[in-house]
Design a protein around this motif. Structure first.
Motif, PDB file in Angstrom:
ATOM      1  N   ILE A 103     -11.066   5.179 -11.443  1.00 29.52           N
ATOM      2  CA  ILE A 103      -9.975   5.641 -10.582  1.00 29.52           C
ATOM      3  C   ILE A 103      -9.030   6.588 -11.312  1.00 29.52           C
ATOM      4  CG2 ILE A 103      -7.979   4.928  -9.209  1.00 29.52           C
ATOM      5  CD1 ILE A 103      -9.414   2.256  -8.724  1.00 29.52           C
ATOM      6  N   VAL A 104      -8.423   6.101 -12.375  1.00 31.12           N
ATOM      7  CA  VAL A 104      -7.366   6.882 -13.036  1.00 31.12           C
ATOM      8  C   VAL A 104      -7.947   8.109 -13.730  1.00 31.12           C
ATOM      9  CG1 VAL A 104      -5.495   6.827 -14.738  1.00 31.12           C
ATOM     10  CG2 VAL A 104      -5.905   4.849 -13.274  1.00 31.12           C
ATOM     11  N   ASP A 105      -9.037   7.933 -14.473  1.00 31.11           N
ATOM     12  CA  ASP A 105      -9.634   9.099 -15.132  1.00 31.11           C
ATOM     13  C   ASP A 105     -10.123  10.121 -14.124  1.00 31.11           C
ATOM     14  OD1 ASP A 105      -9.062   7.873 -17.494  1.00 31.11           O
ATOM     15  OD2 ASP A 105     -11.135   7.317 -17.984  1.00 31.11           O
ATOM     16  N   GLY A 106     -10.596   9.634 -12.971  1.00 31.82           N
ATOM     17  CA  GLY A 106     -11.037  10.570 -11.933  1.00 31.82           C
ATOM     18  C   GLY A 106      -9.897  11.305 -11.265  1.00 31.82           C
ATOM     19  N   LEU A 107      -8.697  10.703 -11.253  1.00 33.82           N
ATOM     20  CA  LEU A 107      -7.545  11.327 -10.603  1.00 33.82           C
ATOM     21  C   LEU A 107      -6.741  12.220 -11.533  1.00 33.82           C
ATOM     22  CD1 LEU A 107      -6.078   8.324  -8.559  1.00 33.82           C
ATOM     23  CD2 LEU A 107      -7.154  10.376  -7.623  1.00 33.82           C
ATOM     24  N   ARG A 108      -6.839  11.941 -12.818  1.00 35.39           N
ATOM     25  CA  ARG A 108      -5.967  12.610 -13.772  1.00 35.39           C
ATOM     26  C   ARG A 108      -6.162  14.119 -13.769  1.00 35.39           C
ATOM     27  NH1 ARG A 108      -3.517   9.812 -17.821  1.00 35.39           N
ATOM     28  NH2 ARG A 108      -5.113   8.155 -17.697  1.00 35.39           N
ATOM     29  N   ALA A 109      -5.039  14.843 -13.706  1.00 32.11           N
ATOM     30  CA  ALA A 109      -5.090  16.298 -13.731  1.00 32.11           C
ATOM     31  C   ALA A 109      -5.549  16.774 -15.096  1.00 32.11           C
ATOM     32  CB  ALA A 109      -3.721  16.870 -13.396  1.00 32.11           C
ATOM     33  N   ASP A 159       0.832  -1.211   0.000  1.00 34.76           N
ATOM     34  CA  ASP A 159       0.000   0.000   0.000  1.00 34.76           C
ATOM     35  C   ASP A 159       0.863   1.257   0.000  1.00 34.76           C
ATOM     36  OD1 ASP A 159      -2.088  -1.752   0.126  1.00 34.76           O
ATOM     37  OD2 ASP A 159      -2.701  -1.244   2.165  1.00 34.76           O
ATOM     38  N   ARG A 160       1.953   1.223   0.766  1.00 33.29           N
ATOM     39  CA  ARG A 160       2.810   2.412   0.860  1.00 33.29           C
ATOM     40  C   ARG A 160       3.460   2.741  -0.480  1.00 33.29           C
ATOM     41  NH1 ARG A 160       4.004   0.267   6.115  1.00 33.29           N
ATOM     42  NH2 ARG A 160       5.884  -0.790   5.349  1.00 33.29           N
ATOM     43  N   ARG A 161       3.796   1.725  -1.253  1.00 35.83           N
ATOM     44  CA  ARG A 161       4.392   1.972  -2.567  1.00 35.83           C
ATOM     45  C   ARG A 161       3.418   2.736  -3.454  1.00 35.83           C
ATOM     46  NH1 ARG A 161       8.445  -2.873  -4.269  1.00 35.83           N
ATOM     47  NH2 ARG A 161       9.166  -1.227  -5.626  1.00 35.83           N
ATOM     48  N   VAL A 162       2.151   2.355  -3.388  1.00 35.68           N
ATOM     49  CA  VAL A 162       1.143   3.043  -4.191  1.00 35.68           C
ATOM     50  C   VAL A 162       0.936   4.468  -3.677  1.00 35.68           C
ATOM     51  CG1 VAL A 162      -1.258   3.013  -4.961  1.00 35.68           C
ATOM     52  CG2 VAL A 162       0.022   0.877  -4.804  1.00 35.68           C
ATOM     53  N   THR A 163       0.909   4.647  -2.370  1.00 35.82           N
ATOM     54  CA  THR A 163       0.774   5.989  -1.809  1.00 35.82           C
ATOM     55  C   THR A 163       1.925   6.879  -2.265  1.00 35.82           C
ATOM     56  OG1 THR A 163      -0.368   5.149   0.156  1.00 35.82           O
ATOM     57  CG2 THR A 163       0.631   7.330   0.330  1.00 35.82           C
ATOM     58  N   HIS A 164       3.148   6.357  -2.197  1.00 33.80           N
ATOM     59  CA  HIS A 164       4.315   7.125  -2.635  1.00 33.80           C
ATOM     60  C   HIS A 164       4.187   7.506  -4.106  1.00 33.80           C
ATOM     61  CE1 HIS A 164       8.474   8.478  -2.885  1.00 33.80           C
ATOM     62  NE2 HIS A 164       8.626   7.707  -3.957  1.00 33.80           N
ATOM     63  N   LEU A 165       3.698   6.594  -4.920  1.00 32.65           N
ATOM     64  CA  LEU A 165       3.531   6.884  -6.343  1.00 32.65           C
ATOM     65  C   LEU A 165       2.431   7.920  -6.556  1.00 32.65           C
ATOM     66  CD1 LEU A 165       4.548   6.308  -9.121  1.00 32.65           C
ATOM     67  CD2 LEU A 165       3.168   4.233  -9.188  1.00 32.65           C
ATOM     68  N   MET A 166       1.391   7.865  -5.755  1.00 32.44           N
ATOM     69  CA  MET A 166       0.336   8.879  -5.814  1.00 32.44           C
ATOM     70  C   MET A 166       0.901  10.257  -5.527  1.00 32.44           C
ATOM     71  SD  MET A 166      -2.996   8.592  -6.404  1.00 32.44           S
ATOM     72  CE  MET A 166      -3.629   9.802  -5.245  1.00 32.44           C
ATOM     73  N   ILE A 167       1.739  10.346  -4.486  1.00 33.72           N
ATOM     74  CA  ILE A 167       2.361  11.625  -4.122  1.00 33.72           C
ATOM     75  C   ILE A 167       3.237  12.126  -5.258  1.00 33.72           C
ATOM     76  CG2 ILE A 167       3.999  12.718  -2.548  1.00 33.72           C
ATOM     77  CD1 ILE A 167       2.945  10.771  -0.373  1.00 33.72           C
ATOM     78  N   THR A 168       4.034  11.218  -5.843  1.00 31.85           N
ATOM     79  CA  THR A 168       4.911  11.591  -6.953  1.00 31.85           C
ATOM     80  C   THR A 168       4.100  12.093  -8.144  1.00 31.85           C
ATOM     81  OG1 THR A 168       6.552   9.953  -6.275  1.00 31.85           O
ATOM     82  CG2 THR A 168       6.690  10.754  -8.539  1.00 31.85           C
ATOM     83  N   ALA A 169       3.023  11.397  -8.477  1.00 34.71           N
ATOM     84  CA  ALA A 169       2.190  11.793  -9.609  1.00 34.71           C
ATOM     85  C   ALA A 169       1.543  13.153  -9.374  1.00 34.71           C
ATOM     86  CB  ALA A 169       1.119  10.729  -9.863  1.00 34.71           C
ATOM     87  N   THR A 173      -5.301   9.568   1.788  1.00 34.36           N
ATOM     88  CA  THR A 173      -6.727   9.255   1.867  1.00 34.36           C
ATOM     89  C   THR A 173      -7.219   8.652   0.562  1.00 34.36           C
ATOM     90  OG1 THR A 173      -7.101  11.063   3.436  1.00 34.36           O
ATOM     91  CG2 THR A 173      -9.023  10.231   2.256  1.00 34.36           C
ATOM     92  N   THR A 174      -6.767   9.207  -0.545  1.00 37.23           N
ATOM     93  CA  THR A 174      -7.179   8.709  -1.854  1.00 37.23           C
ATOM     94  C   THR A 174      -6.710   7.275  -2.072  1.00 37.23           C
ATOM     95  OG1 THR A 174      -7.111  10.957  -2.752  1.00 37.23           O
ATOM     96  CG2 THR A 174      -7.102   9.152  -4.338  1.00 37.23           C
ATOM     97  N   THR A 175      -5.504   6.954  -1.622  1.00 39.81           N
ATOM     98  CA  THR A 175      -5.009   5.584  -1.747  1.00 39.81           C
ATOM     99  C   THR A 175      -5.895   4.621  -0.967  1.00 39.81           C
ATOM    100  OG1 THR A 175      -2.727   6.340  -2.024  1.00 39.81           O
ATOM    101  CG2 THR A 175      -3.039   4.060  -1.363  1.00 39.81           C
ATOM    102  N   ARG A 176      -6.296   5.007   0.242  1.00 39.05           N
ATOM    103  CA  ARG A 176      -7.182   4.142   1.032  1.00 39.05           C
ATOM    104  C   ARG A 176      -8.519   3.945   0.321  1.00 39.05           C
ATOM    105  NH1 ARG A 176      -5.091   7.530   5.311  1.00 39.05           N
ATOM    106  NH2 ARG A 176      -3.559   6.374   6.545  1.00 39.05           N
TER     107      ARG A 176
END
Length: 204
Positions: free
Chosen positions: A196-202, A137-147, A161-164
């Motif tokens: 998920i991805v389309d909803g997150l994409r800037a 889970d932490r790897r995905v959170t870190h990638l979320m932060i990077t993105a 929160t979004t990762t959870r």
């Protein structure tokens, strides 16, 4: 005169009709049905139609069965982060790869992932498994932060929160998805990624 080489021996199967893999499959089903704590080796033996000593021929203990069952889920989940596609490309591409791969593992290994998600942490084996899951889970959170820092993920969401929330939706698959249901694994994957991805994409 030299003796002829011996033919390779057949894989050891142990007691009638069962090898370790088939014992493990039945054990996971029983653990999920009754809960790990409530399941005894006697219950497993009854389900398999063998004696308890026949099960011990394959594994030393109920805890070893649990460890092997959890590895069925954890090893492929951990392997996602080691894949080259998780470390190359844009941050949003890497995030999408990890999410797609996680969904595939959940669908392909639904019984063992179900067992993993229902752990209570009552034993050392369970606590170690939970920590391995949190590391994924932490790897995905870190990638979320990077993105998000790269401007690939919208700025108005909180990454942890979004990762959870993402994993909450993805993990729910083990409760409702059925291989014989109306949705194919590919449809489930594409629908989840679209949300998920389309909803997150800037947006530019």
């Amino acid at each position: 005169m030299p003796t002829a080489p011996k033919a390779p021996s057949a894989p050891r199967r142990g007691r009638p009709g069962y090898d370790q893999e088939s014992v493990l499959t039945v054990a996971v089903a029983v653990f999920n049905r009754h809960g790990y704590d409530a399941t005894s080796m006697g219950m497993l033996a009854e389900e398999l139609g063998v004696s308890k000593s026949a099960i011990y021929h394959h594994v030393p203990s109920k805890g070893d069965l649990l460890r092997l069952a959890l590895d069925e889920a954890l090893i492929p989940l951990e392997a996602i982060g080691e894949d080259q596609r998780a470390t190359t490309g844009t941050s949003i591409q890497r995030l999408e790869f990890m999410l797609r791969s996680t969904i595939r593992v959940l669908l392909e290994r639904q019984p063992s992932v179900t067992l993993l998600l229902r752990l209570r942490g009552n034993t050392e084996i369970e606590r170690q498994a939970l920590e391995r899951r949190r590391a994924v889970d932490r790897r995905v959170t870190h990638l979320m932060i990077t993105a998000q820092q790269d401007g690939k993920v919208r700025a108005d969401v909180e990454p942890r929160t979004t990762t959870r929330l993402m994993f909450g939706m993805i993990n729910s698959l083990v409760e409702w998805y059925r291989p014989d249901g109306p949705a194919t694994p590919q449809e489930v994957e594409e629908n989840a990624i679209a949300m998920i991805v389309d909803g997150l994409r800037a947006r530019d």
